[in-house]
Design an enzyme around this catalytic site. Structure first.
Site, mmCIF file in Angstrom:
data_model
loop_
_atom_site.group_PDB
_atom_site.id
_atom_site.type_symbol
_atom_site.label_atom_id
_atom_site.label_comp_id
_atom_site.label_asym_id
_atom_site.label_seq_id
_atom_site.Cartn_x
_atom_site.Cartn_y
_atom_site.Cartn_z
ATOM 1 N N ASP A 46 -13.517 -25.183 57.184
ATOM 2 C CA ASP A 46 -14.394 -25.084 58.345
ATOM 3 C C ASP A 46 -15.834 -25.114 57.872
ATOM 4 O OD1 ASP A 46 -14.678 -24.835 61.195
ATOM 5 O OD2 ASP A 46 -15.358 -22.797 60.842
ATOM 6 N N THR A 47 -16.687 -24.428 58.583
ATOM 7 C CA THR A 47 -18.135 -24.408 58.398
ATOM 8 C C THR A 47 -18.604 -24.378 56.947
ATOM 9 O OG1 THR A 47 -18.136 -23.072 60.402
ATOM 10 C CG2 THR A 47 -20.199 -23.208 59.181
#
Length: 416
Positions: free
Chosen positions: A231-232
């Site tokens: 993710d991020t």
């Protein structure tokens, strides 16, 4: 408490930061050299990093660190350096951000990003933005526009824009659009679409145990796309004036509903940065990654920043991850709480007798995650190259129910 690891490295600069300008001293012998430098810590997402792509994950972290350090050496402040690191992470096809972003249900890309300046405490963010190669540039421009003050007729400048409005604002402020077809893989979308459809078929089955297990496996793979369940991405920076900054950027979950905005854009959830003040002895910067909904409901970035004001940084982060995240009452219904953070805290320190006028910044940097792994890189302006590491949960531990924590110390010296 399960699955806790710890390591520490101390970096001692071999020369004072003022030496980095030694080439200019010949032409300006009467001028006092301006000290430059600082420290950067980046992450390429919390989730699962396959061994087959470990080299690529580490390489992009090295490039991001170098990009930030180059800006610091040029005299840039923390906000500019952290933005430079994020642009490098967004430009990589191996990260779930910018050019490498996951696709939503409609086969499009919608990105989230935010940035925070510890000196001014201003923040800028974009959510579900399409057609922009580097969303962090839009977030950074929002931050800088807010620092200019009010708009005409006393209007308050925006700090958070979403969707088409964010795209149009970016273009009107000189950030070029990027054709959508240059930002996604159609084959990856079709592959994920098939896996999601298979998971939906399992939902109608009668074998509940098998259904839950196989559905989880398929959705987990979908959410990773080509990124191994990542993710991020993010970074935290401190410059030699002691200013801190933090930033995050994300393409979000694969096959997400159009319009979904993750933690990377939410205030206090994706990143946090705050310079030292009378109330806080330490400057702190935090960047998060993982399941956006879990991070939003716990406001993990701000919680970790607050925890870092305790004397023992390692113990403080461990307790914050355990009590404010894994065991958070806001996530009591969740079987597995998935996320990761990188944290930097610093303070001024005297490294020699006052008569020598040598001061410095003591930097403590940590990362922690409940996901299977997290890839990080870090570098000071005195280092010849960045160091990288893929942190993994200890064997036999359960992701989302235990955590790993590691970190180190760096001293930045400067003659004043």
């Amino acid at each position: 408490m399960e699955g806790i690891t710890n390591s520490a490295e101390e970096q001692q600069p071999s020369t004072p930061l003022s030496n980095s300008w030694s080439n200019k001293q010949e032409s300006s012998k009467n001028e006092k050299p301006k000290p430059v430098g600082g420290f950067v810590l980046v992450h390429a997402g919390a989730g699962y990093h396959s061994e087959s792509k470990a080299k690529e994950y580490k390489h992009v972290c090295k490039r991001a660190c170098q990009r930030a350090v180059d800006r610091l050496k040029a005299g840039a402040l923390a906000v500019e350096a952290v933005t430079a690191a994020l642009v490098e992470l967004e430009d990589s096809p191996f990260t779930n951000a910018g050019m490498g972003s996951n696709l939503n249900l409609s086969g499009g890309i919608e990105c989230d990003a935010s940035i925070m300046d510890g000196k001014s405490l201003h923040y800028g963010a974009v959510g579900a933005i399409s057609g922009i190669k580097n969303p962090v540039l839009v977030a950074n421009r929002l931050l800088s526009e807010a620092q200019r003050g009010k708009l005409s007729a006393g209007r308050i400048p925006p700090c958070f824009l979403v969707g088409r409005g964010a795209h149009d604002w970016a273009v009107s402020h000189g950030i070029p659009p990027c054709p959508s077809e240059k930002m996604f893989s159609l084959s990856a979308y079709k592959r994920n679409k098939r896996k999601m459809e298979l998971a939906e078929k399992l939902d109608t089955g009668h074998n509940q145990t098998k259904k839950r297990r196989q559905s989880c496996e398929n959705v987990s793979f979908i959410n990773g796309g080509n990124h191994g369940c990542l993710d991020t991405v993010g970074a935290v920076v401190v410059d030699l004036e002691g200013n801190v900054a933090a930033a995050v950027s994300s393409g979000g979950l694969a096959m997400k509903h159009p319009g979904r905005v993750g933690q990377a854009a939410h205030y206090g959830c994706g990143c946090w940065a705050e310079n030292t003040c009378n109330m806080n002895p330490y400057s702190t910067a935090v960047s998060t990654s993982g399941c956006g909904e879990h991070l939003i409901r716990t406001m993990l970035a701000r919680e970790c920043s607050t925890a870092m004001q305790s004397e023992d940084a390692h113990q403080a982060l461990l307790e914050a991850m355990q009590n404010k995240f894994i065991s958070s009452p806001f996530l009591a219904s969740e079987d597995r709480v998935l996320g990761g953070v990188i944290v930097l805290r610093c303070c001024r320190c005297v490294e020699a007798p006052p008569s020598q006028n040598i001061q410095g910044i003591l930097v403590e940097f940590l990362w922690s995650h409940t996901t299977e792994s997290m890839c990080v890189g870090y570098m000071s302006a005195q280092d010849s190259k960045a160091k990288t590491h893929i942190s993994r949960l200890p064997p036999g531990t359960v992701p989302g129910q235990c955590l790993a924590i590691e970190g180190g110390v760096c001293r930045l010296s400067v003659v004043e």
